[in-house]
Design a protein around this motif. Structure first.
Motif, PDB file in Angstrom:
ATOM      1  N   LEU A  50       2.139 -45.533 -28.407  1.00 60.62           N
ATOM      2  CA  LEU A  50       1.815 -45.288 -27.004  1.00 60.62           C
ATOM      3  C   LEU A  50       3.080 -45.230 -26.153  1.00 60.62           C
ATOM      4  CD1 LEU A  50      -0.280 -44.981 -24.753  1.00 60.62           C
ATOM      5  CD2 LEU A  50      -0.382 -47.480 -24.601  1.00 60.62           C
ATOM      6  N   GLY A  51       4.005 -46.149 -26.413  1.00 65.04           N
ATOM      7  CA  GLY A  51       5.260 -46.152 -25.669  1.00 65.04           C
ATOM      8  C   GLY A  51       6.078 -44.907 -25.923  1.00 65.04           C
ATOM      9  N   ALA A  52       6.101 -44.470 -27.187  1.00 61.37           N
ATOM     10  CA  ALA A  52       6.854 -43.264 -27.526  1.00 61.37           C
ATOM     11  C   ALA A  52       6.263 -42.032 -26.858  1.00 61.37           C
ATOM     12  CB  ALA A  52       6.883 -43.084 -29.039  1.00 61.37           C
ATOM     13  N   VAL A  53       4.938 -41.939 -26.853  1.00 60.32           N
ATOM     14  CA  VAL A  53       4.260 -40.803 -26.211  1.00 60.32           C
ATOM     15  C   VAL A  53       4.539 -40.804 -24.708  1.00 60.32           C
ATOM     16  CG1 VAL A  53       2.020 -39.815 -25.635  1.00 60.32           C
ATOM     17  CG2 VAL A  53       2.476 -40.602 -27.974  1.00 60.32           C
ATOM     18  N   THR A  54       4.469 -41.986 -24.097  1.00 65.38           N
ATOM     19  CA  THR A  54       4.738 -42.101 -22.659  1.00 65.38           C
ATOM     20  C   THR A  54       6.170 -41.705 -22.338  1.00 65.38           C
ATOM     21  OG1 THR A  54       3.133 -43.913 -22.467  1.00 65.38           O
ATOM     22  CG2 THR A  54       4.729 -43.660 -20.678  1.00 65.38           C
ATOM     23  N   ALA A  55       7.106 -42.195 -23.138  1.00 67.58           N
ATOM     24  CA  ALA A  55       8.515 -41.856 -22.925  1.00 67.58           C
ATOM     25  C   ALA A  55       8.760 -40.360 -23.086  1.00 67.58           C
ATOM     26  CB  ALA A  55       9.391 -42.646 -23.904  1.00 67.58           C
ATOM     27  N   LEU A  56       8.102 -39.752 -24.072  1.00 70.87           N
ATOM     28  CA  LEU A  56       8.242 -38.316 -24.287  1.00 70.87           C
ATOM     29  C   LEU A  56       7.682 -37.532 -23.107  1.00 70.87           C
ATOM     30  CD1 LEU A  56       9.007 -35.950 -26.103  1.00 70.87           C
ATOM     31  CD2 LEU A  56       6.736 -36.135 -27.170  1.00 70.87           C
ATOM     32  N   PHE A  57       6.537 -37.981 -22.610  1.00 71.06           N
ATOM     33  CA  PHE A  57       5.930 -37.311 -21.453  1.00 71.06           C
ATOM     34  C   PHE A  57       6.855 -37.375 -20.245  1.00 71.06           C
ATOM     35  CE2 PHE A  57       3.588 -37.802 -17.460  1.00 71.06           C
ATOM     36  CZ  PHE A  57       2.935 -36.578 -17.407  1.00 71.06           C
ATOM     37  N   LEU A  58       7.408 -38.569 -19.977  1.00 74.17           N
ATOM     38  CA  LEU A  58       8.303 -38.721 -18.833  1.00 74.17           C
ATOM     39  C   LEU A  58       9.573 -37.889 -19.000  1.00 74.17           C
ATOM     40  CD1 LEU A  58       7.965 -42.564 -18.154  1.00 74.17           C
ATOM     41  CD2 LEU A  58       6.995 -40.681 -16.820  1.00 74.17           C
ATOM     42  N   LEU A  59      10.074 -37.816 -20.228  1.00 69.37           N
ATOM     43  CA  LEU A  59      11.263 -37.014 -20.494  1.00 69.37           C
ATOM     44  C   LEU A  59      10.989 -35.533 -20.262  1.00 69.37           C
ATOM     45  CD1 LEU A  59      14.171 -36.782 -21.519  1.00 69.37           C
ATOM     46  CD2 LEU A  59      13.248 -36.661 -23.865  1.00 69.37           C
ATOM     47  N   LEU A  60       9.835 -35.053 -20.735  1.00 68.96           N
ATOM     48  CA  LEU A  60       9.478 -33.645 -20.534  1.00 68.96           C
ATOM     49  C   LEU A  60       9.262 -33.349 -19.054  1.00 68.96           C
ATOM     50  CD1 LEU A  60       7.009 -33.086 -23.521  1.00 68.96           C
ATOM     51  CD2 LEU A  60       9.327 -32.176 -23.277  1.00 68.96           C
ATOM     52  N   TRP A  61       8.620 -34.268 -18.357  1.00 73.56           N
ATOM     53  CA  TRP A  61       8.378 -34.093 -16.921  1.00 73.56           C
ATOM     54  C   TRP A  61       9.692 -34.025 -16.152  1.00 73.56           C
ATOM     55  CZ3 TRP A  61       9.079 -37.756 -12.786  1.00 73.56           C
ATOM     56  CH2 TRP A  61       8.579 -37.318 -11.565  1.00 73.56           C
ATOM     57  N   ALA A  62      10.621 -34.939 -16.467  1.00 69.83           N
ATOM     58  CA  ALA A  62      11.917 -34.946 -15.793  1.00 69.83           C
ATOM     59  C   ALA A  62      12.712 -33.690 -16.125  1.00 69.83           C
ATOM     60  CB  ALA A  62      12.702 -36.195 -16.192  1.00 69.83           C
ATOM     61  N   THR A  63      12.640 -33.258 -17.382  1.00 70.79           N
ATOM     62  CA  THR A  63      13.351 -32.039 -17.794  1.00 70.79           C
ATOM     63  C   THR A  63      12.819 -30.820 -17.048  1.00 70.79           C
ATOM     64  OG1 THR A  63      13.744 -32.966 -19.996  1.00 70.79           O
ATOM     65  CG2 THR A  63      13.965 -30.576 -19.751  1.00 70.79           C
ATOM     66  N   TRP A  64      11.498 -30.730 -16.954  1.00 75.71           N
ATOM     67  CA  TRP A  64      10.876 -29.624 -16.210  1.00 75.71           C
ATOM     68  C   TRP A  64      11.278 -29.663 -14.738  1.00 75.71           C
ATOM     69  CZ3 TRP A  64       8.575 -25.097 -16.453  1.00 75.71           C
ATOM     70  CH2 TRP A  64       7.866 -24.639 -15.347  1.00 75.71           C
ATOM     71  N   ALA A  65      11.258 -30.861 -14.140  1.00 73.47           N
ATOM     72  CA  ALA A  65      11.607 -30.994 -12.727  1.00 73.47           C
ATOM     73  C   ALA A  65      13.048 -30.566 -12.476  1.00 73.47           C
ATOM     74  CB  ALA A  65      11.392 -32.436 -12.269  1.00 73.47           C
ATOM     75  N   VAL A  66      13.963 -31.024 -13.322  1.00 70.60           N
ATOM     76  CA  VAL A  66      15.372 -30.673 -13.154  1.00 70.60           C
ATOM     77  C   VAL A  66      15.590 -29.175 -13.398  1.00 70.60           C
ATOM     78  CG1 VAL A  66      17.699 -30.984 -14.087  1.00 70.60           C
ATOM     79  CG2 VAL A  66      16.222 -32.973 -13.742  1.00 70.60           C
ATOM     80  N   GLY A  67      14.962 -28.661 -14.469  1.00 66.98           N
ATOM     81  CA  GLY A  67      15.119 -27.248 -14.789  1.00 66.98           C
ATOM     82  C   GLY A  67      14.595 -26.337 -13.691  1.00 66.98           C
ATOM     83  N   SER A  68      13.416 -26.629 -13.157  1.00 63.96           N
ATOM     84  CA  SER A  68      12.846 -25.794 -12.097  1.00 63.96           C
ATOM     85  C   SER A  68      13.655 -25.910 -10.809  1.00 63.96           C
ATOM     86  CB  SER A  68      11.384 -26.188 -11.842  1.00 63.96           C
ATOM     87  OG  SER A  68      11.279 -27.541 -11.435  1.00 63.96           O
ATOM     88  N   THR A  69      14.185 -27.105 -10.539  1.00 61.03           N
ATOM     89  CA  THR A  69      15.021 -27.296  -9.351  1.00 61.03           C
ATOM     90  C   THR A  69      16.291 -26.461  -9.436  1.00 61.03           C
ATOM     91  OG1 THR A  69      14.187 -29.545  -8.992  1.00 61.03           O
ATOM     92  CG2 THR A  69      16.294 -28.984  -7.966  1.00 61.03           C
ATOM     93  N   VAL A  70      16.922 -26.466 -10.601  1.00 59.54           N
ATOM     94  CA  VAL A  70      18.130 -25.661 -10.800  1.00 59.54           C
ATOM     95  C   VAL A  70      17.809 -24.179 -10.642  1.00 59.54           C
ATOM     96  CG1 VAL A  70      19.833 -24.922 -12.504  1.00 59.54           C
ATOM     97  CG2 VAL A  70      19.283 -27.353 -12.261  1.00 59.54           C
TER      98      VAL A  70
END
Length: 304
Positions: free
Chosen positions: A11-31
């Protein structure tokens, strides 16, 4: 026990992966939206939709800045507001600075549906490619509870006509609806203002989908603090951008995203606000107490 621990680790790994993907998407779209000049649409693309832009609330703040920036990018501009002398002044200034044609239409958007006959007559014969629905108002200069303002019924009707009915006029080409950060969640002391801006955002997204196949582009712009009459006496600074800088950056996002905070500074503030102050906090007893304390102390006067 081992099985339970394994489940928690998964569960922790899935949550961490989700947050990482969300942050990556946010940074990528912002750029992509704010930091890649080569991704931006050209002024020719903007002018190809029509020779004229229409801007409501065009004599001050964000509306004035949009009118000037659109003229700078090569469009003729129709200025709409309620003060005729200010309209004429802005029209003369735009013609002198950018050599573009202008037209002025004097209406008060709190007047209801009757004003749209005047606007339609004023736009007759023009090839309108861009519409900026900027006009908007609060019911009091300060943050206040709904029933604390005078003549509540009339003020409610005025703000609905000004903030909601004004954007419910679908045209063709590009439609830019100026909303607010208040469209994201309920805001005590800004109950009606936030509700009308939530309508603007929801309406814009839905209509954008409905008319996308017809070539209509609808963009919702939800700024944080911009230096305008509504946010006076706040001045340009770390968290506050000038209306001129905001309009320039916001127009650069046109064609790249249907929803934007308008500029990089506000995109960062939106990310941090989402992370640090979730929507439930604003309507929790502690959140409301903090907001009430700040309002009583005067920290939130004249702000949105």
């Amino acid at each position: 026990m081992e099985v339970e621990w394994d489940a928690l680790r998964v569960l922790g790994a899935v949550t961490a992966l989700f947050l990482l993907l969300w942050a990556t998407w946010a940074v990528g779209s912002t750029v992509y939206i704010y930091l890649l000049p080569q991704a931006r649409r050209s002024n020719h693309w903007l002018r190809a939709h029509g020779a004229w832009a229409v801007v409501t609330g065009a004599t001050s703040g964000i509306g004035k800045a949009y009118a000037h920036e659109l003229a700078r990018r090569g469009l003729n501009v129709v200025l709409i507001s309620r003060d005729l002398s200010k309209l004429k002044h802005e029209a003369k200034e735009i013609e002198g600075l950018y050599g573009k044609r202008t037209r002025v239409i004097q209406v008060d958007f709190t007047g209801g549906l009757e004003i749209y006959e005047t606007i339609e007559a004023g736009l007759k014969g023009l090839e309108v490619g861009v519409l900026v629905n900027n006009v908007g108002q609060k019911y009091t200069p300060r943050l206040s509870k709904l029933l604390d303002c005078e003549d509540t019924a009339k003020k409610l009707q005025d703000i609905i006509n000004c903030n909601m009915v004004s954007v419910a006029q679908v045209s063709q080409g590009i439609i830019i609806n100026i909303s607010s950060v208040a469209d994201r969640r309920p805001y005590p002391y800004l109950a009606v203002y936030a509700a009308t801006k939530a309508f603007v955002r929801s309406f814009s997204v839905a209509v954008g989908v409905e008319y996308r196949s017809k070539g209509v582009t609808v963009q919702t712009v939800s700024p944080f603090l911009v230096e305008t009459n509504m946010t006076y006496p706040m001045k340009k600074g770390l968290l506050v951008v000038s209306s001129e800088d905001f309009a320039r950056q916001a127009l650069d996002t046109l064609g790249l995203t249907s929803e934007t905070t308008g500029c990089l500074s506000h995109a960062v503030q939106d990310f941090l606000l989402t992370m640090l102050l979730p929507s439930w906090f604003f309507i929790s007893p502690r959140g409301f107490f903090l907001l009430e304390s700040c309002n009583v102390a005067g920290f939130l006067s004249q702000r949105t």
